[in-house]
Each structure stands twice: as C-alpha cells, then as structure tokens.
Design a protein around this motif. Structure first.
Motif, mmCIF file in Angstrom:
data_model
loop_
_atom_site.group_PDB
_atom_site.id
_atom_site.type_symbol
_atom_site.label_atom_id
_atom_site.label_comp_id
_atom_site.label_asym_id
_atom_site.label_seq_id
_atom_site.Cartn_x
_atom_site.Cartn_y
_atom_site.Cartn_z
ATOM 1 N N ILE A 121 -9.280 52.147 17.928
ATOM 2 C CA ILE A 121 -8.348 51.678 17.043
ATOM 3 C C ILE A 121 -6.908 52.326 17.653
ATOM 4 C CG2 ILE A 121 -7.473 51.248 14.694
ATOM 5 C CD1 ILE A 121 -10.036 49.754 15.665
ATOM 6 N N LEU A 122 -7.073 53.377 17.840
ATOM 7 C CA LEU A 122 -5.722 54.466 18.392
ATOM 8 C C LEU A 122 -5.408 53.638 19.687
ATOM 9 C CD1 LEU A 122 -7.140 58.185 17.472
ATOM 10 C CD2 LEU A 122 -6.410 56.263 15.981
ATOM 11 N N ILE A 123 -6.005 53.137 20.061
ATOM 12 C CA ILE A 123 -5.702 52.669 21.669
ATOM 13 C C ILE A 123 -4.459 51.758 21.536
ATOM 14 C CG2 ILE A 123 -6.271 51.838 23.862
ATOM 15 C CD1 ILE A 123 -7.293 54.378 23.525
ATOM 16 N N LEU A 124 -4.550 50.845 20.403
ATOM 17 C CA LEU A 124 -3.410 49.888 20.517
ATOM 18 C C LEU A 124 -2.736 49.960 19.196
ATOM 19 C CD1 LEU A 124 -1.609 47.439 21.315
ATOM 20 C CD2 LEU A 124 -3.376 46.029 20.491
ATOM 21 N N ASN A 125 -3.375 50.048 18.111
ATOM 22 C CA ASN A 125 -2.688 49.636 16.720
ATOM 23 C C ASN A 125 -2.097 51.136 16.492
ATOM 24 O OD1 ASN A 125 -3.358 46.990 16.422
ATOM 25 N ND2 ASN A 125 -5.169 47.276 15.196
ATOM 26 N N TYR A 126 -2.793 52.247 16.449
ATOM 27 C CA TYR A 126 -2.177 53.362 16.164
ATOM 28 C C TYR A 126 -1.008 53.668 17.171
ATOM 29 C CZ TYR A 126 -4.823 54.930 12.089
ATOM 30 O OH TYR A 126 -4.971 54.870 10.829
ATOM 31 N N LEU A 127 -1.223 53.412 18.492
ATOM 32 C CA LEU A 127 -0.235 53.461 19.385
ATOM 33 C C LEU A 127 1.275 53.113 19.017
ATOM 34 C CD1 LEU A 127 0.398 54.879 22.305
ATOM 35 C CD2 LEU A 127 -0.104 52.553 23.032
ATOM 36 N N VAL A 128 1.116 51.734 18.668
ATOM 37 C CA VAL A 128 2.345 50.890 18.049
ATOM 38 C C VAL A 128 2.962 51.739 17.190
ATOM 39 C CG1 VAL A 128 3.184 48.833 17.302
ATOM 40 C CG2 VAL A 128 1.621 48.816 19.141
ATOM 41 N N MET A 133 7.183 55.214 14.968
ATOM 42 C CA MET A 133 7.727 56.201 14.081
ATOM 43 C C MET A 133 8.260 57.456 14.932
ATOM 44 S SD MET A 133 4.544 55.872 11.443
ATOM 45 C CE MET A 133 4.999 57.584 10.759
ATOM 46 N N HIS A 134 7.626 58.014 16.021
ATOM 47 C CA HIS A 134 7.987 59.101 16.453
ATOM 48 C C HIS A 134 8.828 59.049 17.552
ATOM 49 C CE1 HIS A 134 5.612 61.189 13.560
ATOM 50 N NE2 HIS A 134 4.469 60.505 13.725
ATOM 51 N N ARG A 135 8.846 58.061 18.601
ATOM 52 C CA ARG A 135 9.747 57.954 19.621
ATOM 53 C C ARG A 135 10.634 56.839 19.634
ATOM 54 N NH1 ARG A 135 7.748 60.320 24.039
ATOM 55 N NH2 ARG A 135 5.315 60.930 23.976
ATOM 56 N N VAL A 136 10.657 55.886 18.642
ATOM 57 C CA VAL A 136 11.588 54.933 18.530
ATOM 58 C C VAL A 136 12.660 55.284 17.617
ATOM 59 C CG1 VAL A 136 12.324 52.581 18.042
ATOM 60 C CG2 VAL A 136 10.232 52.800 19.386
ATOM 61 N N VAL A 137 12.165 55.746 16.495
ATOM 62 C CA VAL A 137 13.096 56.253 15.384
ATOM 63 C C VAL A 137 13.159 57.779 14.907
ATOM 64 C CG1 VAL A 137 13.276 53.992 14.651
ATOM 65 C CG2 VAL A 137 11.753 55.475 13.478
ATOM 66 N N LEU A 227 18.422 47.966 4.202
ATOM 67 C CA LEU A 227 18.728 49.307 4.875
ATOM 68 C C LEU A 227 19.912 49.997 4.373
ATOM 69 C CD1 LEU A 227 18.107 48.217 8.732
ATOM 70 C CD2 LEU A 227 16.623 49.652 7.128
ATOM 71 N N ARG A 228 19.991 50.933 4.459
ATOM 72 C CA ARG A 228 21.191 51.770 3.965
ATOM 73 C C ARG A 228 22.199 51.790 5.430
ATOM 74 N NH1 ARG A 228 19.100 57.862 2.621
ATOM 75 N NH2 ARG A 228 18.067 56.771 1.192
ATOM 76 N N ARG A 229 23.272 52.667 5.325
ATOM 77 C CA ARG A 229 24.134 52.302 6.705
ATOM 78 C C ARG A 229 23.343 53.488 7.605
ATOM 79 N NH1 ARG A 229 28.901 50.504 8.041
ATOM 80 N NH2 ARG A 229 30.186 51.699 9.731
ATOM 81 N N GLY A 230 23.342 53.192 8.751
ATOM 82 C CA GLY A 230 22.576 54.175 9.753
ATOM 83 C C GLY A 230 21.256 53.907 9.740
ATOM 84 N N GLY A 231 20.737 52.984 9.148
ATOM 85 C CA GLY A 231 19.141 52.768 9.091
ATOM 86 C C GLY A 231 18.917 51.753 10.164
ATOM 87 N N ALA A 232 17.611 51.647 10.633
ATOM 88 C CA ALA A 232 17.067 50.694 11.776
ATOM 89 C C ALA A 232 16.159 49.658 11.417
ATOM 90 C CB ALA A 232 16.859 51.649 12.985
ATOM 91 N N PHE A 233 16.327 48.611 11.777
ATOM 92 C CA PHE A 233 14.868 47.671 11.707
ATOM 93 C C PHE A 233 14.375 47.726 13.066
ATOM 94 C CE2 PHE A 233 13.240 43.421 12.075
ATOM 95 C CZ PHE A 233 13.029 42.758 10.558
ATOM 96 N N VAL A 234 12.996 47.821 12.788
ATOM 97 C CA VAL A 234 12.470 47.693 14.210
ATOM 98 C C VAL A 234 11.299 46.549 14.296
ATOM 99 C CG1 VAL A 234 10.790 49.211 15.868
ATOM 100 C CG2 VAL A 234 12.485 50.476 14.354
ATOM 101 N N HIS A 235 11.358 45.724 15.127
ATOM 102 C CA HIS A 235 10.645 44.563 15.449
ATOM 103 C C HIS A 235 9.683 44.828 16.426
ATOM 104 C CE1 HIS A 235 9.526 40.298 15.144
ATOM 105 N NE2 HIS A 235 9.273 40.356 16.386
ATOM 106 N N TYR A 236 8.279 44.618 16.184
ATOM 107 C CA TYR A 236 7.465 44.868 17.382
ATOM 108 C C TYR A 236 6.356 43.439 17.279
ATOM 109 C CZ TYR A 236 4.072 45.960 13.582
ATOM 110 O OH TYR A 236 3.459 46.120 12.377
#
Length: 336
Positions: A121-128, A133-137, A227-236
C-alpha cells in the motif's frame, strides 16, 4: 512452464477482465523476474480499463499499478538484486500476474520483516500522500488541512500520515465512513448533506492551510474558498479525458494568476524519478516497521480473484484498500 495473468480484454466494467496464461521465459539482460506476493487494486486501474484517462494503455493489457514480490531469476548484467530478494515497484500496469519482468533499477528493496499486504500500500497510495505533504507543500505540525475523499486508499494514507505529522484534519466522506476519519483524529464532513465551505468557515474563520483533492475538478473553486491567504490547493489524480487534461492545465494556470495569495498545485507520480521514490519508500517502510503507520486494508483476495476485488472497489463501499495476494500469503479464511 506457464503462469497466469489478469487481462483487460475490453473497455468497460470488471466483466472485461479474464484470466489468461503466458509462457514463463528467462529474464532479459538488465531485467529481473519477480514472483508476485501482493498487488493492490486501485482507482487508477479502473480508470485505465474504463478509458477515463487521457493517455491509456492499449487493450489487451495487464492492469496493476504497484507490487511487492520475490526475485525468481535475473538476467545478464543484473547486480542490484539477486534471487530471493524481496522487492517492490511502481509498475502503472502489469502487476496483476503471477510473475512480472522488471528492470532492476526500477526495483526497491523491501524489508522481509514487513507484511507484503501492508507494505504494498505504501508503493502508490502512501507515496502520493507522503510526497504531497512533505515534498509539494512541506506541512508542519499545527497546519489545518481538508482531505477530499478521505475514506479511500489515498485518503486514509493522508489520515495516518497527517496524524503522525500533527495536522488538524477535516475530511469529506459519506456518513457510513465517518468512523474511520474520527479514528485518526479528523473531523468528518458528509459531502452529501453538508456544505463543507460553510462548515469550515464556521470552524476555521481564518481559513485553512491546505486542501488535498483527488476527486473531481469541481472542488477547485470551493476548495480555494476555504483557504487562508498563502494556502495551497493540491490536486492529484488524472483527468478523465484529453480534453479534461487540457481543462485541468488551464485551470491551474488561471487560478494561480488570481491575486488572492492562494495557489493551486498539481501532483502526479509520473513527474518524479525512481530515486526520489526509493528515498520516500525507505522512510515509509521504516515508519511501518516501527508501528507508526498501519495501512487500512478493507479486504484481501487471492490474486486470481481480481474480478471480485474490482466489483467490490467499484461498488463504492470500500474504506481503505483492497489487496490481491499470492496463495501462500493468504490465511485459510481469506483464501476462498
């Protein structure tokens, strides 16, 4: 000697899946032959079969987006893996089979102390979830987030990893699945009967930091509204057609031009390199080994009962993940 594979023979529902046989061949140079231990079924597999993606494999094809298995044989020049090694890979297709042939540099070592059903389960779903969480934002403790589709495979990964990261979480899910959100400390919102914008404006009048969206594009406007100012919406998650892909790109550009201090970011595993994946998989394997995360598995099926697994997945009644396993990985109650 022959081995069996699950094949998409036509576009459409699970009835288009058939069990077929292939000849087992020696691996080519640079290649390992891997005996399958575990491979999950996921919505990306469904989309590839149904045809809801802009770039599709040609029918017939073997589905299966990720896997964990044992190296059974290696081709000439292979030095990174050896016979008997437990390995994993993000395959995108091909893993719903008793054996798969894969280039050695795309395989990652998997600790033998881990349950393959959980580790896969870590290979795809947890990777996303982990990479968003830790690389995009780069989330930090105390951040406030909304998880759209919080009860699914990636959604439950966000819940567990978000709890570990100390996030304040809100999640969209149907009422019958709210218990799993509450279990991991998230505030559940029923997307069928509640307006999440209104709920979050009342609960978080200053807005939240991030929205993680793996569902439809119509969440864009409402997601930005919380979102607050400075917030981000991440679409996958991929769009459902080439036209949808173009619309998605246009939306990403347009919304990022708006002078509201908010941003929209897109994420896809196809953009990243295998070496980065390996770093993050290694970290998540460690978390699993230490008992800090435990993937939510709704049910396990024998590998060759993939049709039953897909029927359940497409019923919309699944909380967490469904996994196909080799016969030796199943207990008596799961096997049959």
């Amino acid at each position: 000697m022959k081995y069996r594979i699950v094949v998409v023979t036509k576009r459409g529902g699970p009835e288009g899946l058939q069990i077929m046989e292939n000849e087992l061949r020696p691996p080519a140079a640079g290649e390992a032959r891997v005996k399958m231990l575990a491979t999950p079924v996921c919505q990306d597999d469904v989309a590839a079969r149904v045809g809801n993606r802009p770039f599709l494999p040609k029918v017939p094809f073997v589905p299966g987006y990720s896997m964990i298995g044992l190296v059974d044989a290696v081709g000439d020049g292979v030095t990174r893996v050896g016979v008997g090694d437990r390995v994993g890979a993000l395959t995108q297709k091909g893993s719903h089979a008793e054996y798969i042939y894969w280039l050695e540099e795309k395989l990652v070592p998997v600790p033998t102390t881990l349950d393959p059903a959980e580790a896969v389960i870590l290979i795809l779903n947890y990777l996303v979830a982990y990479q968003i969480m830790h690389r995009v934002v780069q989330v930090k403790a105390g951040d406030k987030v909304l998880i759209v589709g919080a009860s699914g495979g990636v959604g439950t990964a966000f819940l567990l990893l978000g709890q570990l990261a100390g996030l304040t979480m809100y999640g969209l899910a149907s009422k019958s699945k709210h218990h799993i959100l509450a279990e991991y400390g998230a505030t559940p919102i029923d997307y069928r009967t509640q307006d999440f914008v209104q709920v979050l404006h009342q609960a978080e009048p200053d807005g939240i930091n991030y929205v993680f969206n793996g569902m439809a594009e119509d969440y864009f406007e409402r997601g930005l509204a919380v979102l607050r100012r400075g917030g981000a919406f991440v679409h996958y998650g991929g769009p459902q057609s080439f036209a949808g892909f173009l619309r998605l790109v246009a939306k990403l550009i347009w919304f990022n031009l708006l002078p509201n201090g908010k941003s929209i970011k897109g994420y896809g595993t196809h953009r990243e390199g295998v070496e980065q994946f390996k770093q993050d998989w290694t970290q998540m394997f460690r978390l699993l080994e230490e008992g800090k995360i435990k993937p939510v598995i709704a049910r396990k099926f024998p590998l060759l009962e993939a049709i039953k697994a897909y029927e359940l997945l497409e019923s919309g009644q699944v909380t967490g993940n469904l996994v196909l396993l080799a016969p030796e990985m199943l207990t008596g109650s799961e096997n049959g």
